[in-house]
Design a protein around this motif. Structure first.
Motif, PDB file in Angstrom:
ATOM      1  N   LEU A   1      41.071  75.932  48.819  1.00  0.00           N
ATOM      2  CA  LEU A   1      39.740  76.146  48.289  1.00  0.00           C
ATOM      3  C   LEU A   1      38.917  76.701  49.443  1.00  0.00           C
ATOM      4  N   LEU A   2      38.413  77.931  49.242  1.00  0.00           N
ATOM      5  CA  LEU A   2      37.733  78.635  50.313  1.00  0.00           C
ATOM      6  C   LEU A   2      36.246  78.719  49.983  1.00  0.00           C
ATOM      7  N   PHE A   3      35.399  78.397  50.943  1.00  0.00           N
ATOM      8  CA  PHE A   3      33.963  78.486  50.686  1.00  0.00           C
ATOM      9  C   PHE A   3      33.509  79.945  50.691  1.00  0.00           C
ATOM     10  N   VAL A   4      32.628  80.276  49.761  1.00  0.00           N
ATOM     11  CA  VAL A   4      32.124  81.645  49.656  1.00  0.00           C
ATOM     12  C   VAL A   4      30.669  81.675  50.133  1.00  0.00           C
ATOM     13  N   ASP A   5      30.386  82.450  51.186  1.00  0.00           N
ATOM     14  CA  ASP A   5      29.026  82.507  51.733  1.00  0.00           C
ATOM     15  C   ASP A   5      28.139  83.485  50.988  1.00  0.00           C
ATOM     16  N   ARG A   6      28.758  84.544  50.494  1.00  0.00           N
ATOM     17  CA  ARG A   6      27.987  85.628  49.884  1.00  0.00           C
ATOM     18  C   ARG A   6      28.688  86.117  48.631  1.00  0.00           C
ATOM     19  N   HIS A   7      27.936  86.139  47.525  1.00  0.00           N
ATOM     20  CA  HIS A   7      28.519  86.563  46.256  1.00  0.00           C
ATOM     21  C   HIS A   7      27.650  87.662  45.661  1.00  0.00           C
ATOM     22  N   LEU A   8      28.253  88.805  45.401  1.00  0.00           N
ATOM     23  CA  LEU A   8      27.524  89.908  44.790  1.00  0.00           C
ATOM     24  C   LEU A   8      27.990  90.053  43.346  1.00  0.00           C
TER      25      LEU A   8
ATOM     26  N   ILE B   1      32.824  87.078  51.683  1.00  0.00           N
ATOM     27  CA  ILE B   1      32.016  87.787  50.698  1.00  0.00           C
ATOM     28  C   ILE B   1      32.905  88.185  49.531  1.00  0.00           C
ATOM     29  N   VAL B   2      32.495  87.862  48.320  1.00  0.00           N
ATOM     30  CA  VAL B   2      33.281  88.302  47.171  1.00  0.00           C
ATOM     31  C   VAL B   2      32.392  88.958  46.130  1.00  0.00           C
ATOM     32  N   CYS B   3      33.025  89.745  45.275  1.00  0.00           N
ATOM     33  CA  CYS B   3      32.307  90.416  44.196  1.00  0.00           C
ATOM     34  C   CYS B   3      33.355  90.807  43.161  1.00  0.00           C
ATOM     35  N   GLY B   4      32.966  90.796  41.906  1.00  0.00           N
ATOM     36  CA  GLY B   4      33.878  91.215  40.847  1.00  0.00           C
ATOM     37  C   GLY B   4      34.042  92.718  40.869  1.00  0.00           C
TER      38      GLY B   4
END
Ligand code: SF4
Lengths: 201, 467
Positions: free
Chosen positions: B24-31, B124-127
């Motif tokens: 389980l990885l923490f996400v700092d930034r989500h677009l 950072i992740v984004c769909g």
């Protein structure tokens, strides 16, 4: 999520390599705000001509493949755009298992979130299985046993044990992660101390 | 134990790890954007869940917005529903949104860096698969599916397994007329569209560090075209200078703290990579794609391949299929390929430096009369900057249309698209069948090469027009 345990079907063989998600479901169908209803537009440009008539040559337009639950395909399937509309379209068409020698990462992951089993097999085995598609004979897939049975033959496949469990039991990813809420909370607390700029509020 | 930059970021974001390595990885930034988020919000509502950290998500409408006059709103009914849905969802869950008429609106991967939302060392992740762009800042940035978007909204984490480490070294200098777009096209040609599958790529070497921040983004952006989910570059002073005083960058004492942390973001000298390749800058020429996969590259001095020279049957069939779709004969010289349209824009090449590069070539020249050409700035701020520099005038007087920001003809979801068999020199990132419109034929090039093609009316060597 629907469970995946086992299926039996005449497979459809689509011998194209590097099929990208634009090909699986083109962008004009991404305007939907739903997950369902995409099946009729699966492989749209291969399936319909400019006037919207079905292209008879295309395998999924032919009987019995229009009812296939298993798709066998060329390597690097699902590359390109991350659109989850690709597995949604496969699922809505009725395909719950894909067999290829390799997949693009995002597509591969997306399958598991939707109860679709993507199987990785070596090219040789894929050639053997494709014969069953040509001959319109059923093959069966058993996830628990991790095997494909075709005629008197068997092919074993590998799968991540955790992904397997989630598929077999139809587990909800988010619910599983929320069981770790305490851990997330303490992570956030540490983060606020060590890297206050992340929250920047 | 020595670690790679990827290892370090990964370790710092581990919330929990199962025995089998599932983490389980923490996400700092989500677009988020309008196309891949509606079903995620619907999922949240259906299960009565909330957004865990609304302030760590930033939303923008980009894929589906018109690039012509926006004062009348969106004509297309479905596009409008999608953009409106994003707005309603952001409102309901308290997420910051740059709406269509916001000056800061633009392509999601352009606005993140522009606002300072993108920061070194973050996850950072984004769909959206081109999320890899943000790796230019030394962040672990990758594209996710919609179910994962929902997962991030609900938990601010993501279930992941560690990828392999792949290092690509590029050393030397960029020859005249060659850009970072040519570098990444060459790399993809070399490793193939599946060459990076299962890996995170770190780009390094003297040529990479000599690149500007924006040029680095072009490289990381197309990492996904080489099959790797993420590509990253060790952050340096150029990155820190770029981020200083951006609206969402850390401020005051937080800036100092962040800087101290960011300076340590590098792979240890003896870190182990599972895979490694090297390229020399002097070997790189202006590139074009000839086929329907980003790995189908040749130099502008080259010829389209001949399937009869291929022994591998899969490869042979795939070349034949691509040539047929592209309407090209084997052995055609790249410069003999006539084009109908030119598109300058996208998250690959829609930033200010890209527009400057194209404008430099176009200055005091006009496009060939049969060519239709357009520039779509990557964001409202890029557009504004370009107009301040007078670039819009150069484009317009050379015969280009000057549009409103968005994804536009990169994926042709809005009204900007190719007609069947139309051929386009495009600065975007995908030349897939139908990508820019059903039956449309795409040749991927750098902004300078797109400008050269517009002037000549065929694919051409940008060095010819270099002043
Ligand atoms: S510009 Fe193209 S590649 Fe980039 S986010 Fe938009 S559609 Fe995707």
């Amino acid at each position: 999520m629907k469970k995946f345990i086992s299926i039996k079907s005449i497979p459809a063989y689509l011998p194209i390599v590097n099929i990208d998600t634009d090909m699986i479901i083109p962008k004009q169908f991404l305007k939907t705000i739903k997950r369902t209803g995409l099946g009729k537009n699966l492989f749209f440009e291969l399936r319909y001509d400019d006037k919207g008539n079905k292209i008879e040559d295309f395998i999924l337009n032919q009987k019995p493949y229009d009812n296939s639950k298993i798709l066998i395909t060329g390597k690097n399937f699902g590359c390109g755009s991350s659109r989850e509309h690709a597995p949604w379209a496969l699922l809505d068409f009725g395909i719950t298992c894909v067999i290829s020698s390799s997949y693009a990462d995002i597509f591969y992951n997306n399958c598991f979130k939707n109860g679709i089993l993507p199987i990785i097999l070596e090219e040789e085995k894929i050639k053997e299985l494709s014969e069953y598609s040509h001959r319109k004979e059923e093959i069966s897939v058993d996830l628990n046993e991790q095997k494909i049975v075709y005629g008197n033959n068997e092919a074993k496949f590998d799968i991540d044990p955790f992904k397997k469990k989630c598929l077999l039991e139809g587990l909800d990813d988010i619910a599983l992660s929320l069981e770790k809420s305490d851990k997330i909370t303490s992570f956030e607390k540490n983060l606020k101390n060590n890297k206050p700029w992340i929250f920047n509020d | 134990m020595p670690y790679t930059l990827y290892d370090k970021i990964w370790n710092e974001h581990l919330v929990y790890q199962q025995e089998d390595g599932t983490s389980l990885l923490f996400v700092d930034r989500h677009l988020i954007h309008e196309v891949t988020s509606p079903q995620a919000f619907e999922g949240l509502r259906n299960s009565n869940r909330n957004v865990r950290q609304p302030s760590l998500t930033l939303a923008v409408a980009d894929h589906n917005v018109p690039t012509t006059d926006r004062s009348k709103g969106i004509d297309d009914k479905e596009s409008k529903i999608q953009v409106d849905t994003l707005e309603a969802n952001c409102k309901q869950f308290g997420i910051k949104l740059f709406g269509m008429n916001d000056k800061r609106q633009g392509i999601v991967h352009i606005i993140g860096p522009e606002q300072g939302f993108t920061q070194p060392g973050t996850v950072i992740v984004c769909g959206d698969s081109h999320t890899a762009t943000h790796g230019a800042f030394g962040s672990l940035a990758f594209g996710i599916g919609t179910s994962e978007v929902e997962h991030v909204l609900a938990t601010q984490t993501l279930v992941q397994k560690k990828a392999k480490n792949f290092r690509i070294n590029v050393n030397g200098k960029l020859p005249l007329g060659v850009t970072s777009k040519d570098v990444i096209l060459q790399i993809i040609g070399k490793i193939g569209t599946a060459g990076g599958t299962g890996c995170v790529i770190e780009y390094s070497g003297s040529l990479i560090s000599s690149l500007s921040v924006e040029q680095r983004m072009t490289i990381c952006n197309m990492t996904i075209e080489g099959g790797a989910r993420a590509g990253l570059i060790e952050p340096d002073k150029k990155i820190f200078d770029y981020l200083k005083d951006k609206p969402m960058s850390p401020k005051k004492e937080n800036w100092e703290k962040a800087l101290n942390n960011w300076k340590n973001l590098k792979s240890d000298r003896d870190a182990k990579f599972d895979k490694e390749i090297s390229l020399e800058g002097k070997e790189i020429l202006p590139m074009v794609t000839w086929g329907t996969s980003p790995q189908d590259v040749i130099t502008i001095e080259g010829k389209v391949p001949n399937p009869n020279n291929e022994k591998d049957t899969d490869r042979k069939n795939s070349i034949e299929r691509s040539l047929k779709y592209m309407g090209l004969k084997p052995d055609t010289a790249a410069k003999d390929i006539k084009i109908d349209k030119v598109f300058i824009g996208s998250c690959t090449n829609g930033r200010i430096e890209d527009l400057r590069e194209a404008a430099k070539i176009l200055k005091n020249k006009t496009k060939a009369s049969h060519v239709e050409a357009m520039v779509v700035p990557g964001s409202g701020l890029v557009k504004q900057q370009a107009e301040q520099e007078g670039l819009d005038k150069i484009f317009i007087s050379s015969g280009f249309e000057w549009r409103e920001p968005g994804c536009s003809m990169c994926l042709a979801m809005n009204a900007d698209k190719l007609k069947p068999e139309e051929r386009c020199a495009s600065t975007s990132n995908r030349n897939f069948e139908g990508r820019q419109g059903r039956g449309g034929r795409t040749h991927l090039v750098s902004p300078g090469m797109a400008a050269a093609a517009a002037i000549s009316g065929n694919l051409d060597d940008v060095r010819k027009y270099q002043n």
